[in-house]
Motif scaffolding. Sequence first.
Motif, PDB file in Angstrom:
ATOM      1  N   ALA A  19      41.847  40.280  37.175  1.00 35.74           N
ATOM      2  CA  ALA A  19      43.314  40.150  37.613  1.00 35.74           C
ATOM      3  C   ALA A  19      42.863  42.332  39.002  1.00 35.74           C
ATOM      4  CB  ALA A  19      43.543  39.955  36.437  1.00 35.74           C
ATOM      5  N   ARG A  20      42.267  41.826  39.972  1.00 32.10           N
ATOM      6  CA  ARG A  20      41.737  43.037  40.238  1.00 32.10           C
ATOM      7  C   ARG A  20      42.117  42.451  41.245  1.00 32.10           C
ATOM      8  NH1 ARG A  20      38.440  46.573  38.436  1.00 32.10           N
ATOM      9  NH2 ARG A  20      37.105  45.768  37.128  1.00 32.10           N
ATOM     10  N   PHE A  21      42.525  43.670  41.944  1.00 27.82           N
ATOM     11  CA  PHE A  21      42.730  43.717  43.977  1.00 27.82           C
ATOM     12  C   PHE A  21      41.509  43.180  44.537  1.00 27.82           C
ATOM     13  CE2 PHE A  21      46.382  46.536  41.901  1.00 27.82           C
ATOM     14  CZ  PHE A  21      47.492  45.263  42.221  1.00 27.82           C
ATOM     15  N   ASP A  22      40.960  42.363  45.250  1.00 34.30           N
ATOM     16  CA  ASP A  22      40.245  42.608  45.729  1.00 34.30           C
ATOM     17  C   ASP A  22      38.919  43.721  46.121  1.00 34.30           C
ATOM     18  OD1 ASP A  22      37.973  40.712  47.082  1.00 34.30           O
ATOM     19  OD2 ASP A  22      38.819  40.798  48.592  1.00 34.30           O
ATOM     20  N   ASP A  23      37.565  43.154  45.486  1.00 33.48           N
ATOM     21  CA  ASP A  23      36.675  44.469  44.993  1.00 33.48           C
ATOM     22  C   ASP A  23      35.539  43.627  46.722  1.00 33.48           C
ATOM     23  OD1 ASP A  23      35.525  42.382  44.246  1.00 33.48           O
ATOM     24  OD2 ASP A  23      35.160  43.923  42.313  1.00 33.48           O
ATOM     25  N   GLU A  24      35.963  42.566  46.790  1.00 32.36           N
ATOM     26  CA  GLU A  24      34.829  42.247  47.600  1.00 32.36           C
ATOM     27  C   GLU A  24      33.263  41.422  47.047  1.00 32.36           C
ATOM     28  OE1 GLU A  24      33.771  40.360  51.271  1.00 32.36           O
ATOM     29  OE2 GLU A  24      36.083  40.916  51.016  1.00 32.36           O
ATOM     30  N   SER A  25      34.207  40.484  45.178  1.00 34.75           N
ATOM     31  CA  SER A  25      33.106  40.117  45.019  1.00 34.75           C
ATOM     32  C   SER A  25      33.335  38.721  45.223  1.00 34.75           C
ATOM     33  CB  SER A  25      33.281  41.000  43.717  1.00 34.75           C
ATOM     34  OG  SER A  25      34.488  40.188  43.035  1.00 34.75           O
ATOM     35  N   GLY A  26      31.933  38.095  45.198  1.00 32.97           N
ATOM     36  CA  GLY A  26      31.844  36.932  45.371  1.00 32.97           C
ATOM     37  C   GLY A  26      32.116  36.124  44.306  1.00 32.97           C
ATOM     38  N   GLY A  82      40.161  46.941  44.848  1.00 28.29           N
ATOM     39  CA  GLY A  82      39.284  47.117  43.512  1.00 28.29           C
ATOM     40  C   GLY A  82      39.600  47.764  42.442  1.00 28.29           C
ATOM     41  N   ARG A  83      40.960  47.628  42.087  1.00 26.07           N
ATOM     42  CA  ARG A  83      41.151  47.883  40.869  1.00 26.07           C
ATOM     43  C   ARG A  83      41.712  47.491  40.254  1.00 26.07           C
ATOM     44  NH1 ARG A  83      43.653  53.617  41.227  1.00 26.07           N
ATOM     45  NH2 ARG A  83      43.289  53.817  39.122  1.00 26.07           N
ATOM     46  N   GLU A  87      44.397  49.482  35.232  1.00 26.13           N
ATOM     47  CA  GLU A  87      44.221  50.913  36.157  1.00 26.13           C
ATOM     48  C   GLU A  87      45.377  51.375  36.099  1.00 26.13           C
ATOM     49  OE1 GLU A  87      39.715  49.498  35.574  1.00 26.13           O
ATOM     50  OE2 GLU A  87      40.943  49.693  37.780  1.00 26.13           O
ATOM     51  N   VAL A  88      45.889  50.591  37.568  1.00 26.84           N
ATOM     52  CA  VAL A  88      46.712  51.745  38.265  1.00 26.84           C
ATOM     53  C   VAL A  88      47.994  51.324  37.553  1.00 26.84           C
ATOM     54  CG1 VAL A  88      48.532  51.317  40.139  1.00 26.84           C
ATOM     55  CG2 VAL A  88      45.908  50.887  41.014  1.00 26.84           C
ATOM     56  N   ALA A 106      54.930  49.897  49.933  1.00 30.36           N
ATOM     57  CA  ALA A 106      53.585  49.749  50.019  1.00 30.36           C
ATOM     58  C   ALA A 106      53.359  51.154  49.790  1.00 30.36           C
ATOM     59  CB  ALA A 106      53.109  49.883  51.599  1.00 30.36           C
ATOM     60  N   PRO A 107      53.205  51.443  48.240  1.00 31.79           N
ATOM     61  CA  PRO A 107      53.279  53.144  47.179  1.00 31.79           C
ATOM     62  C   PRO A 107      51.066  53.477  48.153  1.00 31.79           C
ATOM     63  CG  PRO A 107      52.897  51.159  45.763  1.00 31.79           C
ATOM     64  CD  PRO A 107      54.564  50.715  47.435  1.00 31.79           C
ATOM     65  N   HIS A 108      50.296  51.867  48.134  1.00 26.26           N
ATOM     66  CA  HIS A 108      49.079  51.858  47.766  1.00 26.26           C
ATOM     67  C   HIS A 108      48.727  52.310  49.237  1.00 26.26           C
ATOM     68  CE1 HIS A 108      50.090  47.979  49.645  1.00 26.26           C
ATOM     69  NE2 HIS A 108      50.413  48.012  48.520  1.00 26.26           N
ATOM     70  N   GLY A 109      49.142  52.774  50.256  1.00 30.64           N
ATOM     71  CA  GLY A 109      49.215  52.647  51.858  1.00 30.64           C
ATOM     72  C   GLY A 109      48.788  51.732  52.348  1.00 30.64           C
ATOM     73  N   GLY A 110      48.697  50.676  51.868  1.00 30.99           N
ATOM     74  CA  GLY A 110      47.767  49.587  52.907  1.00 30.99           C
ATOM     75  C   GLY A 110      49.475  48.870  53.224  1.00 30.99           C
ATOM     76  N   GLU A 111      49.316  47.433  53.019  1.00 32.65           N
ATOM     77  CA  GLU A 111      50.306  46.566  53.594  1.00 32.65           C
ATOM     78  C   GLU A 111      51.357  46.145  52.850  1.00 32.65           C
ATOM     79  OE1 GLU A 111      49.767  42.991  56.519  1.00 32.65           O
ATOM     80  OE2 GLU A 111      48.845  42.361  53.927  1.00 32.65           O
TER      81      GLU A 111
END
Length: 187
Positions: A19-26, A82-83, A87-88, A106-111
Amino acid sequence: MTVRVTLISPAMSTALRAARFDDESGLDAGGLDAARSAAGGLSAPGLVLVSPSARCRQTAGALGLTAAAEAPAGWAMGSWRGRTLDEVAAEQPGAVAAWLSDPAAAPHGGESLVQLCARVGEWLDALADGGPRVLAVVEPEVVRAAALHALGGPVEAFWRLDVPPLTGTGLSGRTGRWNLRLGADLA
């Protein structure tokens, strides 16, 4: 002209499992095996689109699909990328509460969720001019946003939709009128 769009969610990955926000893992080994097992079970598309994430590209490759163009990226999560949500939430409980309750936050600074849904809705409506059959391997949040757009549902309903790994969601129609077919298992 009616267009048929099949949205395929990526196979299981380490990030999805945690349940991690995408961290570019495959994809993890199980996800890769499942996608390879599902290869050949798809109808021949007219146009293949793939989101830029590693798990979407690897899912498409394992399914034997070659992208003609890029599909929308997943939700831009800014500093949370990635977190895990846990954790957040432990560090920023107020920010997570705002993100979950206010679609414009958008408290994470994204979308924001509103921005994600608008971006996906615009993309979907643009596909109505692109040909009769489209297959797109996209992140689960893109599937959820597309389903909401098709139904004309409220953005708040986004949190009530689940998209299992390696499933297909069908949309047919044209700009302004879409029909939704949920949950075709690919495996």
